[in-house]
Scaffold this motif. Sequence first.
Motif, PDB file in Angstrom:
ATOM      1  N   ASN A   1      10.399  18.573  -0.504  1.00  0.00           N
ATOM      2  CA  ASN A   1      11.666  18.810   0.180  1.00  0.00           C
ATOM      3  C   ASN A   1      11.959  17.644   1.121  1.00  0.00           C
ATOM      4  N   VAL A   2      12.834  16.746   0.706  1.00  0.00           N
ATOM      5  CA  VAL A   2      13.124  15.525   1.466  1.00  0.00           C
ATOM      6  C   VAL A   2      14.618  15.457   1.772  1.00  0.00           C
ATOM      7  N   THR A   3      14.948  15.105   3.002  1.00  0.00           N
ATOM      8  CA  THR A   3      16.337  14.916   3.427  1.00  0.00           C
ATOM      9  C   THR A   3      16.577  13.451   3.719  1.00  0.00           C
ATOM     10  N   PHE A   4      17.631  12.883   3.129  1.00  0.00           N
ATOM     11  CA  PHE A   4      17.966  11.469   3.316  1.00  0.00           C
ATOM     12  C   PHE A   4      19.204  11.344   4.192  1.00  0.00           C
ATOM     13  N   GLY A   5      19.235  10.287   5.003  1.00  0.00           N
ATOM     14  CA  GLY A   5      20.384  10.030   5.855  1.00  0.00           C
ATOM     15  C   GLY A   5      21.368   9.087   5.204  1.00  0.00           C
ATOM     16  N   ALA A   6      22.514   8.878   5.888  1.00  0.00           N
ATOM     17  CA  ALA A   6      23.537   7.992   5.337  1.00  0.00           C
ATOM     18  C   ALA A   6      24.119   7.102   6.434  1.00  0.00           C
ATOM     19  N   PRO A   7      23.442   6.064   6.925  1.00  0.00           N
ATOM     20  CA  PRO A   7      22.074   5.703   6.533  1.00  0.00           C
ATOM     21  C   PRO A   7      20.999   6.466   7.315  1.00  0.00           C
ATOM     22  N   PHE A   8      21.378   7.057   8.505  1.00  0.00           N
ATOM     23  CA  PHE A   8      20.384   7.743   9.328  1.00  0.00           C
ATOM     24  C   PHE A   8      20.654   9.244   9.352  1.00  0.00           C
ATOM     25  N   VAL A   9      19.617  10.028   9.558  1.00  0.00           N
ATOM     26  CA  VAL A   9      19.734  11.486   9.621  1.00  0.00           C
ATOM     27  C   VAL A   9      20.249  11.899  10.999  1.00  0.00           C
ATOM     28  N   ASP A  10      21.348  12.651  11.014  1.00  0.00           N
ATOM     29  CA  ASP A  10      21.935  13.096  12.285  1.00  0.00           C
ATOM     30  C   ASP A  10      20.980  14.026  13.027  1.00  0.00           C
ATOM     31  N   GLY A  11      20.822  13.780  14.341  1.00  0.00           N
ATOM     32  CA  GLY A  11      20.010  14.662  15.180  1.00  0.00           C
ATOM     33  C   GLY A  11      18.519  14.512  15.011  1.00  0.00           C
ATOM     34  N   ALA A  12      18.085  13.544  14.192  1.00  0.00           N
ATOM     35  CA  ALA A  12      16.644  13.342  13.975  1.00  0.00           C
ATOM     36  C   ALA A  12      16.148  12.213  14.864  1.00  0.00           C
ATOM     37  N   MET A  13      14.925  12.358  15.346  1.00  0.00           N
ATOM     38  CA  MET A  13      14.340  11.357  16.234  1.00  0.00           C
ATOM     39  C   MET A  13      12.823  11.444  16.152  1.00  0.00           C
ATOM     40  N   VAL A  14      12.179  10.298  16.321  1.00  0.00           N
ATOM     41  CA  VAL A  14      10.713  10.236  16.340  1.00  0.00           C
ATOM     42  C   VAL A  14      10.285   9.693  17.695  1.00  0.00           C
ATOM     43  N   THR A  15       9.336  10.373  18.338  1.00  0.00           N
ATOM     44  CA  THR A  15       8.805   9.885  19.607  1.00  0.00           C
ATOM     45  C   THR A  15       7.391   9.336  19.379  1.00  0.00           C
ATOM     46  N   ALA A  16       7.050   8.299  20.125  1.00  0.00           N
ATOM     47  CA  ALA A  16       5.738   7.669  19.973  1.00  0.00           C
ATOM     48  C   ALA A  16       5.222   7.238  21.333  1.00  0.00           C
ATOM     49  N   GLU A  17       3.911   7.249  21.482  1.00  0.00           N
ATOM     50  CA  GLU A  17       3.264   6.834  22.722  1.00  0.00           C
ATOM     51  C   GLU A  17       2.733   5.416  22.571  1.00  0.00           C
ATOM     52  N   VAL A  18       3.047   4.561  23.524  1.00  0.00           N
ATOM     53  CA  VAL A  18       2.589   3.177  23.481  1.00  0.00           C
ATOM     54  C   VAL A  18       1.099   3.133  23.811  1.00  0.00           C
ATOM     55  N   VAL A  19       0.313   2.601  22.872  1.00  0.00           N
ATOM     56  CA  VAL A  19      -1.133   2.528  23.036  1.00  0.00           C
ATOM     57  C   VAL A  19      -1.565   1.150  23.511  1.00  0.00           C
ATOM     58  N   GLU A  20      -0.902   0.100  22.998  1.00  0.00           N
ATOM     59  CA  GLU A  20      -1.326  -1.268  23.341  1.00  0.00           C
ATOM     60  C   GLU A  20      -0.196  -2.245  23.077  1.00  0.00           C
ATOM     61  N   GLN A  21      -0.120  -3.273  23.921  1.00  0.00           N
ATOM     62  CA  GLN A  21       0.786  -4.401  23.711  1.00  0.00           C
ATOM     63  C   GLN A  21      -0.074  -5.607  23.335  1.00  0.00           C
TER      64      GLN A  21
ATOM     65  N   ILE B   1      12.514   6.689  18.948  1.00  0.00           N
ATOM     66  CA  ILE B   1      13.039   5.916  17.820  1.00  0.00           C
ATOM     67  C   ILE B   1      14.055   6.799  17.108  1.00  0.00           C
ATOM     68  N   GLY B   2      15.329   6.448  17.259  1.00  0.00           N
ATOM     69  CA  GLY B   2      16.389   7.291  16.708  1.00  0.00           C
ATOM     70  C   GLY B   2      16.810   6.942  15.300  1.00  0.00           C
ATOM     71  N   ASN B   3      16.371   5.798  14.784  1.00  0.00           N
ATOM     72  CA  ASN B   3      16.772   5.382  13.444  1.00  0.00           C
ATOM     73  C   ASN B   3      15.861   6.023  12.400  1.00  0.00           C
ATOM     74  N   VAL B   4      16.147   7.274  12.056  1.00  0.00           N
ATOM     75  CA  VAL B   4      15.361   8.009  11.060  1.00  0.00           C
ATOM     76  C   VAL B   4      16.127   7.993   9.744  1.00  0.00           C
ATOM     77  N   LEU B   5      15.586   7.322   8.739  1.00  0.00           N
ATOM     78  CA  LEU B   5      16.251   7.194   7.442  1.00  0.00           C
ATOM     79  C   LEU B   5      16.071   8.435   6.578  1.00  0.00           C
ATOM     80  N   ALA B   6      14.921   9.099   6.716  1.00  0.00           N
ATOM     81  CA  ALA B   6      14.636  10.279   5.912  1.00  0.00           C
ATOM     82  C   ALA B   6      13.511  11.076   6.554  1.00  0.00           C
ATOM     83  N   HIS B   7      13.435  12.342   6.211  1.00  0.00           N
ATOM     84  CA  HIS B   7      12.314  13.173   6.656  1.00  0.00           C
ATOM     85  C   HIS B   7      12.099  14.264   5.619  1.00  0.00           C
ATOM     86  N   GLY B   8      10.905  14.810   5.609  1.00  0.00           N
ATOM     87  CA  GLY B   8      10.632  15.859   4.632  1.00  0.00           C
ATOM     88  C   GLY B   8       9.223  16.376   4.736  1.00  0.00           C
TER      89      GLY B   8
END
Length: 223
Positions: free
Chosen positions: A46-66, A35-42
């Motif tokens: 100490n919080v960093t906000f994107g404009a609208p997204f943070v450059d170079g930030a990404m969240v990975t997740a494992e699919v558990v169930e559909q 998931i590359g659409n990261v709006l903020a992290h911290g």
Amino acid sequence: MFAVIKTGGKQYRVAANDLLKIEKLEAKVGDIVEIGNVLAHGEGENVTFGAPFVDGAMVTAEVVEQGKNRTVIAFKKRRRQNSRRKIGHRQLLTTVRIAEILLGGAKPSKKAAAKPEAKAEAKAEVAAKEPKAKKETKAEAAAGEEGKAAPLFKAPKGEPDDLTVIKGIGPVAAKDLAEQGIITFAQLAKLTDKDVTKIDEHMPFSADQIKDWREQAKELAKK
């Protein structure tokens, strides 16, 4: 550390190992999605906000169930007009477990297993480039069979259980477990932490995912 992500038109505040339901993603159970659409992290204040997204930030997740959400009914009636309209909607959902929050263009440490179609295409390309090998003799074929890796566990005798009853185990995951000798609820329920680590190392399932299956199997094994 936490992050605020955007997916399916909605925003979520997530941290590592969080379990959440989002709008359906085209992925199989056990796959790692990015998931590359990261709006903020911290972390803390100490919080960093994107404009609208943070450059170079990404969240990975494992699919558990559909799965699907509960049905929502929209009912509209006009007084004295003999007019009624009833519409039902059931949103498709994907349950994911947050794996990593990556910053500065970092690459994920764990990737999804290659899809069968991709594996078949890769094998076809290699076969096309290499010269045709001589046909194996019966002795060579037998030696090849003996050289196959043994299953991680020894399957018990008797009828196997339907492992797809456990949330998070689909037909593909059940087949993979069966190939490694796990075919009953009792086996899953009796897995030790050492067994969980062994499965995590040799199969495309995380330790947290296996432990979740183990807890569900304990209840099913009692029935």
